[in-house]
Motif scaffolding. Structure first.
Motif, mmCIF file in Angstrom:
data_model
loop_
_atom_site.group_PDB
_atom_site.id
_atom_site.type_symbol
_atom_site.label_atom_id
_atom_site.label_comp_id
_atom_site.label_asym_id
_atom_site.label_seq_id
_atom_site.Cartn_x
_atom_site.Cartn_y
_atom_site.Cartn_z
ATOM 1 N N LEU A 1 0.821 -1.214 0.000
ATOM 2 C CA LEU A 1 0.000 0.000 0.000
ATOM 3 C C LEU A 1 0.852 1.261 0.000
ATOM 4 O O LEU A 1 0.532 2.234 -0.685
ATOM 5 C CB LEU A 1 -0.950 -0.010 1.194
ATOM 6 N N ARG A 2 1.939 1.259 0.756
ATOM 7 C CA ARG A 2 2.849 2.414 0.736
ATOM 8 C C ARG A 2 3.427 2.603 -0.656
ATOM 9 O O ARG A 2 3.572 3.714 -1.144
ATOM 10 C CB ARG A 2 3.948 2.274 1.787
ATOM 11 N N GLY A 3 3.749 1.497 -1.321
ATOM 12 C CA GLY A 3 4.278 1.562 -2.682
ATOM 13 C C GLY A 3 3.249 2.060 -3.683
ATOM 14 O O GLY A 3 3.587 2.747 -4.650
ATOM 15 N N LEU A 4 1.974 1.723 -3.463
ATOM 16 C CA LEU A 4 0.902 2.164 -4.355
ATOM 17 C C LEU A 4 0.531 3.629 -4.155
ATOM 18 O O LEU A 4 -0.054 4.250 -5.041
ATOM 19 C CB LEU A 4 -0.359 1.315 -4.130
ATOM 20 N N ALA A 5 0.850 4.170 -3.006
ATOM 21 C CA ALA A 5 0.422 5.531 -2.668
ATOM 22 C C ALA A 5 0.820 6.542 -3.736
ATOM 23 O O ALA A 5 0.055 7.455 -4.052
ATOM 24 C CB ALA A 5 0.974 5.939 -1.304
ATOM 25 N N GLY B 1 -4.404 11.305 -4.978
ATOM 26 C CA GLY B 1 -5.050 11.590 -3.703
ATOM 27 C C GLY B 1 -4.310 10.893 -2.591
ATOM 28 O O GLY B 1 -3.224 10.343 -2.771
ATOM 29 N N ARG B 2 -4.920 10.907 -1.414
ATOM 30 C CA ARG B 2 -4.294 10.317 -0.238
ATOM 31 C C ARG B 2 -5.106 9.114 0.229
ATOM 32 O O ARG B 2 -6.329 9.215 0.376
ATOM 33 C CB ARG B 2 -4.212 11.357 0.878
ATOM 34 N N ILE B 3 -4.446 8.003 0.462
ATOM 35 C CA ILE B 3 -5.119 6.809 0.980
ATOM 36 C C ILE B 3 -5.466 7.063 2.442
ATOM 37 O O ILE B 3 -4.594 7.362 3.245
ATOM 38 C CB ILE B 3 -4.223 5.564 0.845
ATOM 39 N N LEU B 4 -6.740 6.941 2.767
ATOM 40 C CA LEU B 4 -7.184 7.162 4.141
ATOM 41 C C LEU B 4 -7.333 5.865 4.920
ATOM 42 O O LEU B 4 -7.336 5.868 6.141
ATOM 43 C CB LEU B 4 -8.516 7.920 4.148
ATOM 44 N N GLY B 5 -7.480 4.793 4.214
ATOM 45 C CA GLY B 5 -7.645 3.505 4.859
ATOM 46 C C GLY B 5 -7.841 2.437 3.805
ATOM 47 O O GLY B 5 -7.913 2.734 2.611
ATOM 48 N N HIS B 6 -7.945 1.202 4.241
ATOM 49 C CA HIS B 6 -8.189 0.104 3.323
ATOM 50 C C HIS B 6 -8.780 -1.062 4.106
ATOM 51 O O HIS B 6 -8.712 -1.103 5.333
ATOM 52 C CB HIS B 6 -6.900 -0.323 2.616
ATOM 53 N N ARG B 7 -9.357 -1.967 3.353
ATOM 54 C CA ARG B 7 -9.924 -3.172 3.949
ATOM 55 C C ARG B 7 -9.607 -4.323 3.006
ATOM 56 O O ARG B 7 -9.848 -4.225 1.809
ATOM 57 C CB ARG B 7 -11.428 -3.017 4.117
ATOM 58 N N ILE B 8 -9.033 -5.371 3.549
ATOM 59 C CA ILE B 8 -8.678 -6.525 2.740
ATOM 60 C C ILE B 8 -9.269 -7.774 3.387
ATOM 61 O O ILE B 8 -9.091 -8.008 4.583
ATOM 62 C CB ILE B 8 -7.149 -6.664 2.608
ATOM 63 N N GLU B 9 -9.975 -8.535 2.569
ATOM 64 C CA GLU B 9 -10.534 -9.802 3.017
ATOM 65 C C GLU B 9 -10.144 -10.874 2.010
ATOM 66 O O GLU B 9 -10.279 -10.679 0.803
ATOM 67 C CB GLU B 9 -12.056 -9.714 3.127
ATOM 68 N N PHE B 10 -9.627 -11.979 2.519
ATOM 69 C CA PHE B 10 -9.321 -13.121 1.672
ATOM 70 C C PHE B 10 -10.407 -14.153 1.897
ATOM 71 O O PHE B 10 -10.721 -14.502 3.042
ATOM 72 C CB PHE B 10 -7.953 -13.714 2.020
#
Length: 144
Positions: free
Chosen positions: A113-117, A122-131
């Motif tokens: 995620l840091r690499g994708l920023a 814009g600015r990433i405020l959060g994320h949610r990952i479900e496998f």
């Protein structure tokens, strides 16, 4: 007391800290949730607590979500499922066979995620990952 139990927040204290009254229906919901080892749906809580109204269950889950002590997960069919949060920042696994919910933390995901920023406007405020997985208990036994 197990480590999973020691990491669980005191749900009543969380509601009180947020300024909410601890009514008998809210207390019944919290007591039921504190004993949940797996994920749950609002409908399961409603079925288990026939003395508590449907709207109260949904409102209480919403308050716990807002307080950050319950996580909302999307299942493969899109129906929401919830789990008690046991770690600050984490991701989830959801078994497509039995519905078991697991939590994990992964530094690799955070580095990604840091690499994708830089590639995201814009600015990433959060994320949610479900496998979505087939958990170990649901995997077929290898006959070899």
């Amino acid at each position: 007391m197990s480590q999973a139990q020691t990491l669980r927040p005191d749900l009543i204290a969380v509601l009180e800290d947020q300024g909410y009254r601890i009514t008998a229906p809210r207390q019944a919901i919290v007591q039921l949730l504190e004993h949940k080892q797996e994920g749950f749906t609002a409908e399961e809580i409603i079925a288990d607590l026939d003395s508590v109204g449907r709207a109260t269950v949904y409102r209480t889950i919403k308050l716990l979500l807002r307080a950050g002590v319950v996580c909302k997960l999307a299942t493969m069919d899109g129906a929401p499922k919830y789990s008690l949060s046991r770690a600050e920042h984490h991701h989830h696994t959801v078994c497509v066979s039995c519905g078991a919910v697991g939590e994990f933390r992964a530094a690799t995901v955070e580095r990604l995620l840091r690499g994708l920023a830089g590639d995201i406007p814009g600015r990433i405020l959060g994320h949610r990952i479900e496998f979505y997985i087939t958990c170990a208990a649901c995997l077929p036994v290898d006959s070899n």
